[in-house]
Design an enzyme around this catalytic site. Structure first.
Site, mmCIF file in Angstrom:
data_model
loop_
_atom_site.group_PDB
_atom_site.id
_atom_site.type_symbol
_atom_site.label_atom_id
_atom_site.label_comp_id
_atom_site.label_asym_id
_atom_site.label_seq_id
_atom_site.Cartn_x
_atom_site.Cartn_y
_atom_site.Cartn_z
ATOM 1 N N THR A 36 -87.969 -75.111 -94.797
ATOM 2 C CA THR A 36 -86.817 -75.890 -95.222
ATOM 3 C C THR A 36 -87.068 -77.331 -94.795
ATOM 4 O OG1 THR A 36 -85.664 -75.311 -93.165
ATOM 5 C CG2 THR A 36 -85.218 -73.950 -95.107
ATOM 6 N N ALA A 83 -84.414 -71.837 -86.543
ATOM 7 C CA ALA A 83 -82.986 -72.141 -86.462
ATOM 8 C C ALA A 83 -82.701 -73.457 -87.155
ATOM 9 C CB ALA A 83 -82.535 -72.234 -84.999
ATOM 10 N N SER A 85 -80.825 -76.668 -86.538
ATOM 11 C CA SER A 85 -80.554 -77.154 -85.182
ATOM 12 C C SER A 85 -79.891 -78.521 -85.080
ATOM 13 C CB SER A 85 -81.872 -77.196 -84.388
ATOM 14 O OG SER A 85 -82.755 -78.139 -84.951
ATOM 15 N N TYR A 153 -73.101 -75.529 -84.967
ATOM 16 C CA TYR A 153 -74.459 -75.225 -84.523
ATOM 17 C C TYR A 153 -74.448 -74.424 -83.230
ATOM 18 C CZ TYR A 153 -78.705 -75.921 -81.798
ATOM 19 O OH TYR A 153 -79.798 -75.716 -80.995
ATOM 20 N N ALA A 155 -72.065 -72.781 -81.853
ATOM 21 C CA ALA A 155 -71.381 -71.496 -82.037
ATOM 22 C C ALA A 155 -72.323 -70.471 -82.664
ATOM 23 C CB ALA A 155 -70.144 -71.680 -82.904
ATOM 24 N N LYS A 157 -75.613 -70.437 -82.402
ATOM 25 C CA LYS A 157 -76.622 -70.071 -81.408
ATOM 26 C C LYS A 157 -76.037 -69.132 -80.355
ATOM 27 C CE LYS A 157 -80.333 -71.329 -81.040
ATOM 28 N NZ LYS A 157 -81.608 -70.731 -81.536
ATOM 29 N N ARG A 217 -77.861 -86.548 -71.454
ATOM 30 C CA ARG A 217 -78.670 -85.374 -71.773
ATOM 31 C C ARG A 217 -79.760 -85.209 -70.710
ATOM 32 N NH1 ARG A 217 -74.748 -84.954 -74.205
ATOM 33 N NH2 ARG A 217 -74.423 -84.717 -76.458
ATOM 34 N N ASN A 252 -77.678 -91.698 -73.458
ATOM 35 C CA ASN A 252 -78.339 -92.046 -74.723
ATOM 36 C C ASN A 252 -78.730 -93.517 -74.750
ATOM 37 O OD1 ASN A 252 -78.059 -89.428 -75.588
ATOM 38 N ND2 ASN A 252 -76.348 -89.851 -76.983
#
Length: 339
Positions: A36, A83, A85, A153, A155, A157, A217, A252
């Site tokens: 994809t 996945a 993601s 996303y 949810a 996973k 992060r 970030n």
């Protein structure tokens, strides 16, 4: 050992393919990817001609194709990276994420039940835990932290994780799960923060930063992640979840400014844009369990890893330029069209 690696033409999966091929030349790797938008055969160009590597274009939600693959290959281990993601895409089209991340996982688990394997490993994410407050730097996610998802996303996973645990308890499928923090490094698809900022900065384009750039992060260099998964599938306890974190927390905005500084570009390129819905504020993982049980620790500090990553994008400009132009999507046909 024969491994089926799903999603192996993606970012982390592709790096894992190379990690296994280089570290265990006696192992066989069967890479499965639907190709994809985020699957890129150019990522696997260095593996295609290796005698212990095989590529199969397939959708993990296609039960007939996956069963036929298991019957033919008889894998010892399955590592599921496949996945959807990207959080922003999950907000735009949630159903696609449910099909790949939940139905696809169920098909793989059923194939493991039917044909038998030594280990099924589910590659998950710290996003299943939700987020942590910025004013509590003492808090970290552990394997017993409650699931509290924020996006379609995460949810999807989390749902897949629960399904994996259920198959272990109900059907005794030998499973493990890992939940990692944000990865970065070579072959990262350039819609994600770090590669997008590198590409935009190199082209003197604006660097879009959500909100005020305060979101934190925990950055994990992708090779460190691969080494952790390798340990888990070979030595991890069946039925267990392992958190994989980098102990490299950055906002970030700090990440973006670091990239600009490394590239010698001005901070005036930064553009603050409207924050996305439900944007998690802070992720931070406690990797004590995998360290104490398996001896794993990340070896790459962020300052070193970001330099290596930037250098890789400088050295492999054609790779990400093909993605941005859409040319990468023709690579599979070029390589396999006449086979």
């Amino acid at each position: 050992m024969k491994l089926i690696v799903t999603g192996g033409a993606g970012f982390i999966g592709g790096n894992f393919v190379y990690y296994i091929l280089n570290r265990y030349p006696e192992d066989q790797v069967v890479c499965v990817d639907a190709l994809t938008y985020a699957g890129n055969m150019e990522t696997l160009s260095g593996a295609i001609n290796r005698p212990n590597f095989k590529f199969v274009k397939a959708d993990i939600a296609d039960r007939e194709t996956i069963y036929a693959l298991f019957e033919e290959e008889k894998p010892d281990v399955v590592v599921n990276f496949a996945a959807e993601s990207h959080v922003d895409r999950s907000i735009t089209d949630p159903e696609l994420f449910l099909r790949t991340n939940i139905i696809g996982t169920s098909v793989l688990l059923d194939a493991c039940r039917k044909y038998g394997i030594q280990r099924y490993h589910q590659v998950s994410t710290d996003e299943v835990y939700g987020d942590l407050p910025l004013d509590r730097p003492d808090l970290f996610f552990t394997e017993t932290s409650p699931i509290h998802t924020s996006s379609p996303y995460s949810a999807s996973k989390a749902s897949a994780d629960l399904l994996v645990q259920a198959y272990h308890r109900t059907f005794q499928v030998p499973v493990t799960i890992s939940r990692c923090s944000n990865n970065y490094g070579p072959y990262h698809f350039p819609e994600k923060l770090i590669p997008l900022m590198i590409a935009n900065a190199l082209n003197d384009k604006p660097l879009p930063v959500y909100g005020k750039g305060e979101n934190v992060r925990d950055w994990l260099y992708v090779e460190d992640h691969c080494s952790a998964i390798d340990l888990i599938i070979r030595k991890g306890r069946v039925g267990e979840i392992y958190n994989i974190g980098g102990h490299n927390e950055r906002t970030n905005l700090q990440v973006v400014k670091t990239i600009l500084k490394e590239l010698g570009k001005p901070e005036s390129l930064i553009r603050y844009v409207t924050d996305r819905p439900g944007h998690d504020m802070r992720y931070a993982i406690d990797p004590t369990k995998i360290h104490e049980e398996l001896g794993w620790l990340p070896v790459t500090k962020f300052d070193d890893g970001i330099q290596k990553t930037i250098q890789w994008y400088l050295d492999n400009r054609a790779w990400w330029e093909h993605i941005m132009s859409g040319e990468y999507q023709t690579y599979y046909q070029k390589m396999y069209g006449n086979r």
